[in-house]
Design a protein around this motif. Structure first.
Motif, PDB file in Angstrom:
ATOM      1  N   UNK A   1       1.153  -0.959   0.320  1.00 34.46           N
ATOM      2  CA  UNK A   1       0.081  -0.216  -0.143  1.00 34.46           C
ATOM      3  C   UNK A   1       0.780   1.113  -0.174  1.00 34.46           C
ATOM      4  N   UNK A   2       2.909   1.591   0.289  1.00 31.67           N
ATOM      5  CA  UNK A   2       3.066   2.603   0.347  1.00 31.67           C
ATOM      6  C   UNK A   2       3.616   2.713  -0.856  1.00 31.67           C
ATOM      7  N   UNK A   3       3.705   1.710  -2.634  1.00 30.73           N
ATOM      8  CA  UNK A   3       3.264   2.222  -3.590  1.00 30.73           C
ATOM      9  C   UNK A   3       1.817   2.945  -3.594  1.00 30.73           C
ATOM     10  N   UNK A   4       2.432   4.483  -4.323  1.00 32.35           N
ATOM     11  CA  UNK A   4       1.122   5.094  -5.084  1.00 32.35           C
ATOM     12  C   UNK A   4       1.707   5.447  -5.963  1.00 32.35           C
ATOM     13  N   UNK A   5       2.216   5.074  -6.887  1.00 34.22           N
ATOM     14  CA  UNK A   5       2.498   5.936  -8.527  1.00 34.22           C
ATOM     15  C   UNK A   5       1.233   4.415  -9.109  1.00 34.22           C
ATOM     16  N   UNK A   6       1.099   3.353  -9.211  1.00 28.25           N
ATOM     17  CA  UNK A   6       0.370   2.278  -9.257  1.00 28.25           C
ATOM     18  C   UNK A   6      -0.695   0.956  -8.741  1.00 28.25           C
ATOM     19  N   UNK A   7      -1.495   0.745  -9.215  1.00 30.57           N
ATOM     20  CA  UNK A   7      -3.090   0.101  -9.176  1.00 30.57           C
ATOM     21  C   UNK A   7      -1.363  -1.042  -8.029  1.00 30.57           C
ATOM     22  N   UNK A   8      -2.582  -1.210  -6.436  1.00 30.71           N
ATOM     23  CA  UNK A   8      -1.474  -2.326  -6.134  1.00 30.71           C
ATOM     24  C   UNK A   8      -1.785  -3.615  -6.603  1.00 30.71           C
ATOM     25  N   UNK A   9      -3.283  -3.282  -7.129  1.00 34.95           N
ATOM     26  CA  UNK A   9      -3.435  -5.852  -6.914  1.00 34.95           C
ATOM     27  C   UNK A   9      -2.900  -5.834  -7.808  1.00 34.95           C
ATOM     28  N   UNK A  10      -2.749  -4.869  -9.649  1.00 30.18           N
ATOM     29  CA  UNK A  10      -2.029  -5.205 -10.100  1.00 30.18           C
ATOM     30  C   UNK A  10      -1.003  -5.878 -10.053  1.00 30.18           C
ATOM     31  N   UNK A  11       0.099  -4.772  -9.338  1.00 31.16           N
ATOM     32  CA  UNK A  11       1.262  -5.386  -8.904  1.00 31.16           C
ATOM     33  C   UNK A  11       1.590  -6.177  -7.765  1.00 31.16           C
TER      34      UNK A  11
END
Lengths: 239, 706
Positions: B100-110
């Motif tokens: 959840x700390x990644x703001x740049x991208x769609x988390x579920x995709x990652x």
């Protein structure tokens, strides 16, 4: 190759024999002015810049802890004062005692320059020189107050150094003693009552032993250390 | 039990499907659960296949002209699967809490990408067909690239992709060369036709595969992508990428050299030995002076890859010279270190990532004082640091010790040149080991101890228990691998045996502590020597499989080196307890303790800048290795009316050795080439048409004469 071994052997021992024998070499001490009973001149009071010579009960007295060795009392007066030789000037403050015999053999000393002109510090430094060689008596300088038994303060505690001095005292383990060396550390000297400095160490710390002089000769400091270690008996509780 | 592999795959795929189908706020939990449960299944499968007598093989499906796409889990694959599973289990829990700390991208995709990456890493390790291997390798590289960038557009990611693709190309050519010789694409076929390889072919396959896999494994000269890519990868994924995917390159090198090339050329081993040891030294050298914890760990990954390859090179040399037991010992050391590195590097990357996320500071010079604010993170990172610095009783000590000891076995070799290369490698590794301690003392103390050097640290708080749990798990594994080497070595030995056809267990873990029967078989002189040093061999005083890891020099010289981390731990604990007890009995009880502030030299305010900084700590290393580092120091003076100095500014720039020698020349070459090509691009359609006609004519001409 240097011939230091040969040279050393040739030179022999130059250290003073002080605590065991009297040291009588000339120039070893600047001395202190001496007031004898027959001198009674108001001229002397006016000439003294630090009020070391003062009059109590119609009698002239000399407070050695104020004297700055300016020699005006021996030069600029009609009745010049004579100067004493000798250097055993250290005296205990009231309620102060030397170290107990357990701690008396060897002392570690932390020197704090609380704003001196350099003279007292120089004389203290000379204790390490071959002539005085305080190591033979078991005295050692340590940079950290954590390991020190004695806090040797020189200088008229300036405002900038006041905190550091208190911190150093706090950092020392008990039993600890404070030794004030030089007129500035004893009373503030020429800075007495000024805005820049305290009036001596005793205004912020409990001083145990004082060594007057401006500056006191190395042997006077050595005498103070020996007294602190309980290896030299001196007068006590004069103040 | 063989179904467990399928089950683990199904769990991962179910996780992917669930993330795609179910609402987004559940995706992190799903990824964590499916990743960890799948890894447990994978771990049990891998352990089972390592200890089973049959090798698990399966053909997936037939492709015309290519053959069956088959998978095979032999002992080497099983070992690598164990290492992967040990990393994947905590890393997937960690990823689910930090994504959840990644703001740049769609988390579920990652997270979908992450679970797919786990699947493809496993597939790389088990595929036994060139086509399948290259396919999954390629997909794996692209998945890593996507995770490294995670929605951002980072230059580091492109560099990684570009270098990685070059590596893949080299690997593909190497495999195709092997395939043309064997006339088959299956690994079994390559192994069968090993004897028909010509020397020239062997060398080209070796060089190409070493280059290709070395890029992934972080070996010089193409490891410049590692420090760049690892420092920008999001905290959630970096532990897995660093802990599991670096191994794939090393797996490739070991697989090709051990199975597809005949172990006859001593030169291969020497190259591995020298390249490995130089890689290790350069890696740790730059790790010591770096300012970012993640970059430090990236450089340290390079160092550890170097150590692993050095030990593997030693093993190859021993094998080509016919010392099978010594070869097994070196290979055990190599694989042991690989396993250890996966464990502690994953742990440390978790710690470093957490520090960076929570304190929002990248520079070690601005960290400090975190131990009070994050005590548990600090504790686990400390264990990781102790492990990586090879301190007993943690795991790094055992494997580095075994590596150095196996290098010492070079006394058995005949050739002087090879011996000299062993000595060089040993010296470089010893220097590396020393610098590792400096490096990680610095990394830990500058981030956790001392005063907080920036304001953002004061708000830093301890992370949640779910984030700490994976670290705790890895710390326990690191400790167990460190104190139970006598149980780990026989396990690794099973993976080593098919390669070297000799067991190192008896040489490393002496069996005579087991029972009287084994002790009776030992030569009497051997037993007597033990009695002389006070050990009762086979008297049941020391029970259990080998609490002692030992080299047995042979019948004539019984004990060469002996070491027991298990006993070491017990002795340490006893001595520590005794010391504390004695001090308490004799001194502490009667004393009163006074707490005062520390002595700071009497200054008014101790500013953080006055304390030891990370740059200051690294300065001696910088000075000693200045010939290698070649810092560019520029002085700038600002003056008023030419004479009065207002400020002096000193700037230091360091260009990495590999960048200086490899990357920048390559880039310049590419630029020059493109300038040359640009001359052809004049933009006139007539010229292009003439080029096309000329090419056509040339090829027609060639085809007529062929």
């Amino acid at each position: 190759m240097s011939y230091w071994v040969k040279k050393g052997l040739k030179t022999g021992v130059v250290s003073t024999r002080y605590p065991k024998q009297e040291e009588t070499a000339s120039g070893i001490t600047p001395g202190l002015p001496q007031i004898t009973d027959n001198i009674n001149s108001d001229d002397l009071i006016s000439v003294c810049p630090t009020r070391a010579i003062h009059k109590t009960d119609e009698k002239l007295l000399l407070e050695s802890s104020l004297c700055i060795h300016c020699y005006r009392c021996s030069r600029d007066t009609k009745e010049p004062l004579s100067w004493s030789e000798g250097f055993e000037w250290a005296s205990f403050e009231k309620n102060s005692t030397p170290f107990s015999s357990t701690f008396g053999h060897s002392l570690h000393i932390c020197v704090v320059d609380s704003g001196d002109c350099g003279a007292c510090l120089n004389e203290t430094k000379l204790l390490n020189s071959p002539l005085y060689n305080m190591h033979r008596l078991g005295f050692f300088i340590t940079p950290s107050p954590r390991k020190a038994d004695v806090l040797l303060v020189v200088g008229a505690v300036t405002q900038q150094m006041k905190g550091a001095l208190l911190k150093a005292y706090e950092a020392m383990p008990t039993p600890k003693k404070v030794m004030a060396v030089g007129t500035c550390a004893l009373s503030g000297g020429v800075f007495e009552g000024g805005f820049i400095a305290e009036n001596g160490v005793s205004s912020i710390l409990p001083v145990d032993i004082t060594v007057p002089g401006c500056p006191p000769p190395p042997l006077a400091i050595l005498h103070g250390l020996l007294s602190l270690a309980g290896r030299k008996n001196i007068k006590r509780g004069t103040k | 039990m063989d179904d467990l592999l399928l089950i683990s795959f199904l769990i991962y795929i179910a996780g992917i499907v669930a993330i795609l189908v179910l609402p987004k706020n559940m995706s992190a939990k799903i990824a964590g659960i499916s990743g960890s449960v799948g890894s447990v299944a994978l771990l049990s499968f891998a352990l089972h296949s390592l200890f089973s007598k049959t090798i698990y093989t399966a053909s997936l499906w037939m492709i015309p002209n290519i053959g069956y796409l088959s998978i095979r889990v032999d002992y080497l694959s099983a070992f690598f699967l164990i290492a992967t599973a040990i990393v994947t289990l905590p890393a997937s829990i960690f990823a689910s809490t930090r994504v959840s700390y990644i703001k740049e991208s769609n988390n579920s995709f990652l997270l979908v990408l992450f679970l797919s990456l786990i699947i493809f890493v496993i597939l790389v390790l088990i595929s036994s067909n060139i086509f399948l291997f290259l396919l999954v390798w390629e997909v794996m590289s692209i998945l890593i690239y996507l995770l490294v960038n995670s929605g951002k557009s980072e230059r580091a990611g492109y560099i990684m992709l570009a270098v990685g693709e070059t590596g893949t190309l080299a690997i593909a050519i190497a495999f195709l060369l092997l395939a043309t010789n064997a006339k088959t694409l299956s690994f079994e076929g390559l192994e069968a036709s090993i004897s028909s390889l010509s020397v020239g072919m062997q060398w080209s396959v070796f060089i190409l595969s070493f280059l290709g896999f070395g890029i992934k494994g972080g070996l010089i000269p193409f490891n410049f992508w590692i420090s760049r890519a690892y420092s920008v990868t999001p905290t959630a994924f970096i532990p897995f990428i660093a802990g599991a995917t670096l191994n794939l390159g090393l797996y490739g090198i070991i697989r090709v050299n051990a199975n597809f090339l005949p172990m006859s050329e001593v030169g291969f081993g020497v190259i591995l030995l020298i390249v490995g040891s130089i890689t290790a030294l350069i890696g740790i050298l730059y790790a010591t002076i770096e300012d970012n914890f993640k970059t430090i760990l990236a450089h340290s990954s390079i160092e550890n890859a170097g150590i692993i390859i050095t030990a593997f090179g030693a093993s190859m040399i021993f094998l080509t010279s016919g010392h099978k037991v010594a070869a097994s010992m070196a290979l055990v050391a190599s694989l042991y270190h690989l396993l250890n590195h996966s464990v502690f590097k994953t742990l440390l990357f978790m710690g470093a990532g957490v520090i960076e996320d929570e304190s929002k500071t990248k520079s070690l010079d601005k960290l400090g004082g975190l131990l009070k604010r994050m005590p548990w993170t600090g504790f686990f990172v400390l264990i990781g640091v102790l492990s990586i610095s090879a301190m007993p009783p943690f795991n790094g000590f055992v494997s580095e010790w075994l590596t150095l000891e196996s290098l010492l076995r070079s006394v058995e070799l005949a050739s002087l040149g090879v011996k000299v290369s062993f000595i060089i490698a040993g010296v470089l590794l010893a220097l590396t080991a020393g610098l590792t301690v400096t490096c990680f003392t610095r990394a830990f103390s500058m981030s956790f101890l001392g005063m907080a050097r920036s304001k953002s640290i004061e708000k830093t708080k301890e992370v949640t228990k779910t984030t700490l749990a994976p670290m705790a798990l890895l710390a326990i594994v690191a400790f167990l691998l460190g104190v139970l080497p006598t149980f780990v070595i026989p396990t690794i030995d099973r993976a080593v045996y098919p390669i070297t056809s000799a067991s190192a267990t008896t040489a490393l873990v002496p069996p005579f502590f087991n029972n009287q029967k084994v002790a009776d078989k030992l030569p009497s002189g051997f037993v007597n020597d033990f009695h002389n040093i006070g050990a009762q061999v086979g008297k049941n005083t020391l029970y259990g499989r080998g609490v002692v890891v030992m080299h047995r020099g042979g019948k004539d010289n019984p004990v060469v080196f002996a070491m027991s981390t298990s006993y070491m731990l017990i002795t340490f604990l006893i001595l520590f307890g005794l010391t504390v007890g004695l001090v308490w009995l004799l001194v502490a009880r009667k004393r009163t303790v006074v707490y005062k502030t520390r002595w700071d030299g009497g200054i008014k305010n101790l500013l953080p800048q006055m304390t030891y900084t990370a740059s200051g700590f690294a300065q001696p290393v910088r000075v000693i290795f200045s010939t290698i580092l070649r810092s560019n120091i520029s002085n700038q003076k600002e003056t008023a009316s030419k004479h009065f100095r207002l400020s002096i500014k000193q700037e230091r720039q360091e260009v990495h050795l590999i960048d200086r020698l490899v990357l920048y020349p390559l880039m310049n070459f590419a630029k020059k080439l493109s300038h040359l090509l640009a001359k052809m691009h004049s933009g006139k359609i007539n010229t292009y048409a003439s080029y096309a006609i000329l090419t056509l004519l040339v090829f027609l001409g060639i085809s007529f004469y062929m």
